[in-house]
Design a protein around this motif. Structure first.
Motif, PDB file in Angstrom:
ATOM      1  N   GLY A   1       1.044 -29.802 -13.135  1.00 56.47           N
ATOM      2  CA  GLY A   1       2.239 -29.823 -12.304  1.00 56.47           C
ATOM      3  C   GLY A   1       3.330 -30.702 -12.846  1.00 56.47           C
ATOM      4  O   GLY A   1       4.143 -31.243 -12.077  1.00 56.47           O
ATOM      5  N   ALA A   2       3.382 -30.901 -14.157  1.00 57.60           N
ATOM      6  CA  ALA A   2       4.425 -31.746 -14.751  1.00 57.60           C
ATOM      7  C   ALA A   2       5.775 -31.054 -14.657  1.00 57.60           C
ATOM      8  O   ALA A   2       5.873 -29.828 -14.569  1.00 57.60           O
ATOM      9  CB  ALA A   2       4.066 -32.032 -16.209  1.00 57.60           C
ATOM     10  N   ASP A   3       6.834 -31.847 -14.678  1.00 59.50           N
ATOM     11  CA  ASP A   3       8.190 -31.300 -14.641  1.00 59.50           C
ATOM     12  C   ASP A   3       9.034 -31.992 -15.703  1.00 59.50           C
ATOM     13  O   ASP A   3       8.615 -32.963 -16.333  1.00 59.50           O
ATOM     14  CB  ASP A   3       8.815 -31.471 -13.254  1.00 59.50           C
ATOM     15  CG  ASP A   3       8.774 -32.924 -12.778  1.00 59.50           C
ATOM     16  OD1 ASP A   3       8.348 -33.797 -13.560  1.00 59.50           O
ATOM     17  OD2 ASP A   3       9.174 -33.187 -11.623  1.00 59.50           O
ATOM     18  N   GLY A   4      10.206 -31.453 -15.933  1.00 53.57           N
ATOM     19  CA  GLY A   4      11.096 -32.049 -16.904  1.00 53.57           C
ATOM     20  C   GLY A   4      10.601 -31.884 -18.325  1.00 53.57           C
ATOM     21  O   GLY A   4      10.117 -30.821 -18.729  1.00 53.57           O
ATOM     22  N   ALA A   5      10.708 -32.953 -19.111  1.00 51.50           N
ATOM     23  CA  ALA A   5      10.315 -32.920 -20.518  1.00 51.50           C
ATOM     24  C   ALA A   5       8.828 -32.667 -20.682  1.00 51.50           C
ATOM     25  O   ALA A   5       8.398 -31.968 -21.608  1.00 51.50           O
ATOM     26  CB  ALA A   5      10.705 -34.232 -21.195  1.00 51.50           C
TER      27      ALA A   5
END
Length: 204
Positions: free
Chosen positions: A95-99
């Motif tokens: 569920g990581a976001d961004g870079a």
């Protein structure tokens, strides 16, 4: 005094039959020889066709062997890259976001491209899922443990995927196998994990 006729009809007919039989026999001998020669040439042709087919099969087998040998060492070197990509994806945050999300996507695309290149070269990934039959030609059993979720003698978990090149094992998949004779009623140190729906992790 009775005189025998010069031309007896019976003898004349017999002589005619004999002459006809001799003529037929003289005609049959060359015909039999031609038929025998024809059969002989046909047998030679069939043998030549069979030998040509055998040569074709042997040549194809030798070409496949040469091709497999040529890329086998290179494929083994690339397996380390595939392993590192898989470890990186397993360690990536969910569920990581961004870079971080872009990095995970890049890793997934790289792994997909690498596996597609493997497939195009005949190198197939071997990663049996839970419940699949254990194949000693493709799998290496690292341990056995009781399991209430899969039948005895089948794979519980794949610790490291394997690879096969043209149906030849380049590296066997390392797996955990369900112990035979344990069945679903097995009790032991892994019984509690089985009832909770978890799987044994050899790296824990």
């Amino acid at each position: 005094m009775n005189e025998t006729p010069e031309n007896d009809p019976i003898e004349t007919e017999l002589d005619a039959d004999i002459a006809e039989a001799e003529a037929e026999e003289a005609f049959a001998d060359p015909l039999d020889a031609v038929i025998a020669e024809r059969d002989q040439w046909r047998d030679r042709a069939l043998r030549a066709a069979a030998e040509a087919e055998n040569v074709k099969r042997r040549t194809e087998g030798q070409m496949n062997d040469a091709r497999a040998y040529a890329i086998q060492r290179f494929a083994r070197d690339l397996l380390g890259v595939a392993d590192n990509l898989e470890r990186a994806l397993q360690a990536a945050p969910q569920g990581a976001d961004g870079a971080a999300a872009g990095l995970v996507t890049g890793l997934e695309m790289t792994q997909k491209s690498l596996l597609a290149a493997f497939e195009a070269s005949g190198l197939k990934r071997v990663a049996p899922g839970p419940g699949e039959a254990f194949d000693p030609h493709l799998h290496q059993a690292m341990m056995e443990q009781p399991s209430a979720e899969v039948p005895p003698g089948t794979v519980i978990q794949t610790l490291q995927p394997g690879y096969a090149l043209f149906d030849r094992t380049v590296r066997a998949a390392m797996v955990v196998v369900a112990a035979k004779g344990a069945g679903g009623a097995a009790k032991g140190p892994y019984a509690e994990a089985g009832t909770n729906g978890g799987t044994f992790d050899a790296q824990a």
